[in-house]
Each structure stands twice: as C-alpha cells, then as structure tokens.
Design an enzyme around this catalytic site. Structure first.
Site, PDB file in Angstrom:
ATOM      1  N   CYS A 272       0.757  -1.078   0.096  1.00 62.65           N
ATOM      2  CA  CYS A 272       0.076  -0.016  -0.191  1.00 62.65           C
ATOM      3  C   CYS A 272       0.956   1.309  -0.147  1.00 62.65           C
ATOM      4  O   CYS A 272       1.530   1.544  -0.851  1.00 62.65           O
ATOM      5  CB  CYS A 272      -0.985  -0.023   1.138  1.00 62.65           C
ATOM      6  SG  CYS A 272      -2.255   1.179   1.239  1.00 62.65           S
ATOM      7  N   HIS A 356      -3.975  -5.454  -0.441  1.00 61.75           N
ATOM      8  CA  HIS A 356      -3.520  -5.894   1.170  1.00 61.75           C
ATOM      9  C   HIS A 356      -3.560  -7.466   1.057  1.00 61.75           C
ATOM     10  O   HIS A 356      -4.444  -8.118   1.496  1.00 61.75           O
ATOM     11  CB  HIS A 356      -4.383  -5.219   2.141  1.00 61.75           C
ATOM     12  CG  HIS A 356      -4.191  -3.888   2.327  1.00 61.75           C
ATOM     13  ND1 HIS A 356      -3.543  -3.520   3.230  1.00 61.75           N
ATOM     14  CD2 HIS A 356      -4.609  -2.727   1.764  1.00 61.75           C
ATOM     15  CE1 HIS A 356      -3.506  -2.034   3.358  1.00 61.75           C
ATOM     16  NE2 HIS A 356      -3.939  -1.642   2.323  1.00 61.75           N
ATOM     17  N   GLU A 358      -2.390  -9.248   3.398  1.00 60.79           N
ATOM     18  CA  GLU A 358      -3.087  -9.909   4.708  1.00 60.79           C
ATOM     19  C   GLU A 358      -4.439  -9.884   5.096  1.00 60.79           C
ATOM     20  O   GLU A 358      -4.966 -10.485   5.772  1.00 60.79           O
ATOM     21  CB  GLU A 358      -2.352  -8.937   5.768  1.00 60.79           C
ATOM     22  CG  GLU A 358      -3.185  -7.605   6.130  1.00 60.79           C
ATOM     23  CD  GLU A 358      -2.988  -6.683   4.945  1.00 60.79           C
ATOM     24  OE1 GLU A 358      -3.480  -5.575   5.143  1.00 60.79           O
ATOM     25  OE2 GLU A 358      -2.400  -6.638   3.995  1.00 60.79           O
TER      26      GLU A 358
END
Length: 382
Positions: A272, A356, A358
């Site tokens: 990001c 992202h 995660e």
C-alpha cells in the site's frame, strides 16, 4: 427526502446534504469521504490507520450486526473519522461480540450516521470524486447548515498531507503474534528464522501477524526511522507498511531512507503506502485517484503468471505506471481500471503491491507474497 426528526447531517462541500439518525459520539468532524464495498470487517476498516482523514461510507447495509471485540482491532482505536451506513446497527448477534458498534464508537469519539441513501451517495463519489465533507451528530436535531458546509469546504484535503507521522508508533517494539487460527486464536511465533524490520507508516496488526506466521522476528520502527537505525538491527529483510495520506508528502523523509536501504542489498517488501514509497524511491511518481479503491472484492492480475487474485484494497493514491524507470517492472494491475498494483526490481529481491495480501477483512488469495518475502530472505541467509 429528509427523514422525520433527523439527529445527524452529512454536508458535502458542494452544498449537498444527507440527513439521518446519528449514533456513536456526538459532535462534528470534517474529512474526505470514500466508500467501501466490503461485506465484512467494518471494525477492521474503522481501525485501519490508512483511513486517517477519511469518513467511510459502507455500501453493504448490514453494518454492526456482529458487534465488535478487542481481537479484531487493527490498531488501538478507530482511526477513520466517522462512518455512514444505510441501516442503523441492530443488537449484535455473534459469539465473539464484546459490545455493540454504537457504544464502541461513542467511547472512542467517532461519529456515525445511519438511514442514509448510500447508493445515491456512492454514485456521487464515483462521478465527482471523493468529496470533502462535514458530519454532525446532535441528538436535538439542530444543525447550523451554513457552518457545516463551510467546514466541509475548509477541509484541507489529503493531497500534500503527511499523515503517517500521526499514526506511526512513538517508539520501536517487537512483534511475534501470528495469525488467528481455530481453536487457539492468536499464538506466538516461537521459532523465527528471519529478522525483519518493519517501518510503520500506519501498519495494520494483521500485516505484522502475517510476517510472524511466515517465520519472521519482527521489529517495528517509526515512520521517521533512518537507514542507519534500520540497518542497526542487522535485518534479513525490510518491510514497508501501509499508511494514510499523500505518498509524496511522506516521501520527503521516507524516500531517502529507502534509497539507502536499497543500497544494502537486503530483500525489501512493501504494501500500500509502502508500495508507493518504494516506487518513489526508485524514481516513479504517484497520482491522486478520483475516488480510490476501497473494498474486499478487487480483481488484480499477476502479469507474470496471468493469474487473477481477488484482493482487499484501501488507497486513494496510486503509482503512475508510465513513470516507472528502466529496471523496474510492473507485476500486477487492477482489472477494474488498469491502475498499477505491483512492481519489482529486476535482478533484486525488491518488490511491492498496492493491495493488502494480509486481508483483514478480505480474501487471502495473496498471502503467498509473505512466503515469497521469506524465501528471498532464506536465499540471502544461506
């Protein structure tokens, strides 16, 4: 149409007004307005440091129905300035719920408005770009509309704004907690294989958990850390975290550090804002997007393999792929608008992605990127 007895008002800088029922804290705030299309994870979204300076419109109507709990916070307290929803939150129904959404927001000073036509609002954001807004919650239903609109117009905006300094950690700390897994929940990494320094521009906890799950002993440093401070920990790899604000502004101090680290020939992985910081350090430029990407259903194409991943995204700026210098390869693109979603440096273990991997919330198609980082460190350690 104005609802009967409204207790909250959202004012756009162009004078458009949305009335509804307020919940959470009372008072007034100003911010940039965005929309998020995720069907789950409102608590993680509200506590994601990347949402600093923004009010989030949730396009999914069932917000608040599973309550909130301490385990799902991505940082200590909500960072987003406020929230806009279609339906007022109902009483939570979930075995993990510790409290209701409205009380949680109120205790943390965050304003919310329900009963809003979020479809109309989302269309307005898509057509005209992310507007500057002011949000007020007054149980008496009394609003100074002229002052509200003026407040929205006075908001400075995110361009040129360095918000990473506002959300980064005050001092360094260690992290060893791994990803949540049934039935034990969060467990510690007891056998780390790699030392990683994570530079915190507004890091989500689940990113740190993914690093720990990939075998990393993680030391988190503030956003303003120098290359000497990073390398003093003798890391096997350096991670550049997500975060809010204008990457060009944060880059004033982050880019020189990253350039020095790149000269040390250690694996570097960014997510990001970290992706944007790496791109700037390599010589590319970033641009402000019309309304950004915020959601958990964004298709991204891996240009090396042709594989399509469904990803979680939260960004209002993007790397301009046309400015990537020689030796820096575009690896991923958005299938929504073709914007850049990943880069790598030819011949070096240096790469980053705009989305992202995660998740939290969102799909976990891209977790392999943490394993790729671990493999790059393992190759260096041998």
């Amino acid at each position: 149409m104005t609802p009967a007895n409204p207790t909250a008002c959202l004012a756009l800088a162009d004078g458009t007004l949305f009335y509804g029922q307020g919940f959470g804290a009372t008072g007034q705030t100003q911010a940039e307005l965005c929309f998020n299309t995720a069907m789950t994870g409102y608590q993680e979204i509200m506590t994601d440091p990347s949402y600093a300076g923004q009010i989030v419109t949730f396009t999914f109507p069932h917000i608040g129905n599973v309550g909130v709990n301490p385990e799902d916070d991505e940082t200590g307290d909500p960072v987003a300035s406020g929230m806009v929803v279609k339906w007022m939150p109902t009483a939570p129904s979930n075995w993990r719920a510790a409290e209701g959404l409205s009380g949680w927001l109120a205790s943390r000073g965050r304003i919310a408005i329900g009963g809003v036509d979020t479809r109309r609002l989302t269309r307005a954001i898509r057509q005209a770009g992310a507007p500057h807004v002011a949000l007020a919650h007054n149980p008496n239903g009394v609003f100074d509309i002229e002052a509200l609109v003026a407040s929205a117009r006075d908001f400075a905006g995110l361009e040129g704004m360095d918000l990473a300094k506002d959300v980064t950690c005050a001092q360094s700390y260690r992290w060893n907690e791994k990803r949540w897994a049934w039935p034990d929940g969060y467990t510690p990494q007891k056998d780390p294989k790699f030392k990683v320094v994570a530079v915190d521009y507004g890091a989500k906890r689940n990113i740190l958990r993914c690093l720990a799950s990939a075998g990393c002993d993680v030391t988190v440093l503030p956003a303003t850390a120098t290359a000497d401070e990073v390398m003093a920990h003798k890391p096997d790899g350096v991670f550049l975290s997500n975060g809010p604000g204008d990457p060009a502004a944060t880059g004033e101090y982050a880019v020189p550090m990253i350039k020095d680290v790149l000269d040390k020939d250690v694996p570097v992985f960014g997510i990001c804002l970290g992706h944007q910081m790496l791109a700037l350090a390599l010589g590319a430029k970033t641009i402000k997007m019309n309304h950004g990407h915020h959601g958990a259903n964004h298709p991204v194409k891996d240009l090396d393999t042709g594989k399509v991943e469904i990803t979680s995204m939260n960004h209002g700026f993007a790397v301009d792929a046309q400015t990537l210098p020689e030796g820096v390869v575009e690896t991923h693109t958005s299938l929504f608008d073709g914007s850049n979603c990943g880069i790598r440096v030819e011949g070096k273990p240096v790469y980053s992605v705009q989305y992202h991997p995660e998740a939290s919330p969102g799909p976990q198609d891209s977790y392999y990127l943490f394993e790729r980082f671990a493999e790059a460190m393992a190759a260096r350690v041998r």
